[in-house]
Write an enzyme that holds these catalytic residues in place. Structure first.
Site, mmCIF file in Angstrom:
data_model
loop_
_atom_site.group_PDB
_atom_site.id
_atom_site.type_symbol
_atom_site.label_atom_id
_atom_site.label_comp_id
_atom_site.label_asym_id
_atom_site.label_seq_id
_atom_site.Cartn_x
_atom_site.Cartn_y
_atom_site.Cartn_z
ATOM 1 N N CYS A 179 0.845 -1.186 0.000
ATOM 2 C CA CYS A 179 0.000 0.000 0.000
ATOM 3 C C CYS A 179 0.880 1.235 0.000
ATOM 4 C CB CYS A 179 -0.872 0.042 1.237
ATOM 5 S SG CYS A 179 -1.773 -1.461 1.544
ATOM 6 N N GLU A 234 1.849 -4.156 -5.521
ATOM 7 C CA GLU A 234 0.779 -5.154 -5.532
ATOM 8 C C GLU A 234 -0.301 -4.744 -6.516
ATOM 9 O OE1 GLU A 234 -2.343 -6.854 -2.222
ATOM 10 O OE2 GLU A 234 -0.224 -6.789 -1.697
#
Length: 464
Positions: free
Chosen positions: A316, A350
């Site tokens: 994140c 990600e």
């Protein structure tokens, strides 16, 4: 609970379908508003822009004075613009009911996911990719070229991440922004999205957050009492980078669980496309701060898994709104790749990325790849370069290198192989950009004091 976070710059919102007709709400029986249910669509006057947009009804409630209020999502707009509106902001003449037999809001087009993950073929010998001058390049017919590695749509992410990509939740409550305002340090910020703060706090006009430990409090008075007792003047954890009043702190999600969870709650206020999980043990958090005489003030952060089977170097990433458009997003991305270089690994964020995340990464990848290409040609002008060479020199994963070259239209099929083609015009443009980037704040690798830890090996040593 970790997050996937990317909020760098606020995008320009382009709406093809605009409603220019004058609204017609006067003269209707007030009971007509009782027929407006979740999933209906109609034209709504957007308060921030004072214009009419097509919107979907997400929820409704009755105000203390008896009037109706509706929570709406403007079609084709980012959900950060969702808001409560009064009944007189609706154009009843444009009302469309949800499709029968379908889910509420079924007429809404599903938001397309970013095409940001490439499934490039692996294996086989390295293929040398020459840098071909544009003047010598003749595009071969497309039917003669084998299929080019293409950027595929993002696959379903692993649920091991602190935040995992999901579609719009069927639970209307999580689609409604539940916090009106937060105060963090010297800034008052209006959140963009839902975050699961305690219900007794979300009913308040403002949530007060300690900028050092990120504890959330109900009033200014409570915050002042807390600040008198709070022993922190910087994030907990190890300071692994300090240069020009900017610092990075490495926080272990297992050792500093309370801080990590508070950080994820804060970040979720500005992230729409992630789901929050509260197990922070598998994650490391790298918090960027600005330093002054009072301490280190949080600017943004990124997180990463301690062990990533998919070679992700970012789970994140977020820059807080008061610090956006100042180059900190690029700084966070650059720092994540500096860590990968020390680990002698290639990395990738990600997948899938948010729209803003993809734009930020595309910008960084483009500059890093072009710098690597120019440096290679200066040092070894007669040699060819492979995608693997670029990947190893930048620590950018091979698939991301290929997809970026495709996006820049530099990857061409020529004489039976794919080659990198840079026109003089593009070369000059990127040389100017690279020169301009030298004036911006950059990571100084010499100021980074960090060594990777082998978490898997430690666990294996205590397993019998």
């Amino acid at each position: 609970m970790t997050l996937h976070i990317f909020s760098m710059t606020e995008p320009k919102i382009e709406i093809e379908e605009e409603i220019n007709e004058s609204p017609r709400t006067n003269g209707f029986d007030p009971s007509i508003y009782d027929k407006i249910v979740e999933g209906c669509r109609l034209s709504v006057r957007m308060a921030s822009q004072n214009e009419w947009r097509q919107a979907e009804i997400i929820s409704r409630c009755r105000a203390p004075n008896g009037s109706m209020k509706f929570y709406v999502h403007y079609v084709d707009c980012n959900r950060r613009l969702d808001e409560w509106v009064q009944a007189d902001m609706l154009d009843i003449t444009t009302l469309r009911m949800p499709q029968k037999g379908g889910k509420k809001g079924a007429h809404l087009k599903e938001e397309s996911r970013d095409s940001n993950e490439t499934d490039a073929k692996r294996g086989g010998r390295k293929r040398k990719i020459p840098l071909v001058p544009m003047d010598d390049m003749k595009q071969e017919p497309s039917d003669m070229a084998p299929p080019m590695p293409t950027v595929s749509s993002g696959s379903t992410p692993s649920l091991r991440g602190s935040m995992s990509m999901v579609g719009h939740s069927e639970d209307a409550m999580t689609r409604i922004r539940n916090v009106e305002c937060i105060e963090l340090g010297r800034s008052r910020i209006q959140p963009w999205y839902f975050s699961p703060y305690p219900q007794q706090l979300t009913s308040l006009d403002c949530i007060y957050i300690c900028e050092f430990c990120l504890k959330y409090l109900k009033s200014k008075t409570t915050l002042k009492r807390h600040m008198e007792k709070c022993a922190l003047c910087h994030p907990p954890g190890n300071q692994i980078y300090s240069y020009d009043k900017l610092s990075f702190f490495e926080i272990d999600g297992r050792k500093n669980k309370s801080y990590a969870q508070n950080l994820c709650l804060l970040a979720k206020l500005f992230l729409d496309h992630k789901t929050l999980y509260y197990d922070t043990d598998p994650f490391l958090f790298y918090v960027l701060t600005e330093e002054d005489e009072k301490g280190h003030h949080i600017v943004g952060y990124f997180s990463k898994e301690k062990e990533s089977a998919d070679e992700y170097n970012v789970a994140c990433i977020l820059v807080l709104p008061p610090f956006q458009k100042k180059g900190y997003g690029s700084l966070l991305i650059e720092f994540s790749y500096e860590l990968s270089k020390i680990e002698q690994k290639t990395g990738s964020p990600e997948k899938p990325l948010s729209d803003l995340g993809l734009l930020s990464y595309r910008s960084y990848w483009s500059m890093a790849i072009m710098k690597a290409l120019f440096k290679f040609k200066r040092n070894r002008p007669t040699e060819d370069i492979t995608v693997q060479d670029i990947s190893q020199s930048t620590s950018i994963k091979r698939e991301d290198v290929v997809s970026t070259l495709q996006q820049l239209d530099l990857y061409k099929y020529y004489k039976g192989q794919y080659v990198i083609v840079i026109s003089d015009e593009k070369r000059q443009v990127y040389e100017k950009r690279i020169e301009a980037a030298k004036k911006k704040t950059r990571i100084n690798p010499n100021a980074l004091q960090w060594r990777p830890k082998e978490y898997g090996k430690k666990r294996a040593q205590i397993t019998f």
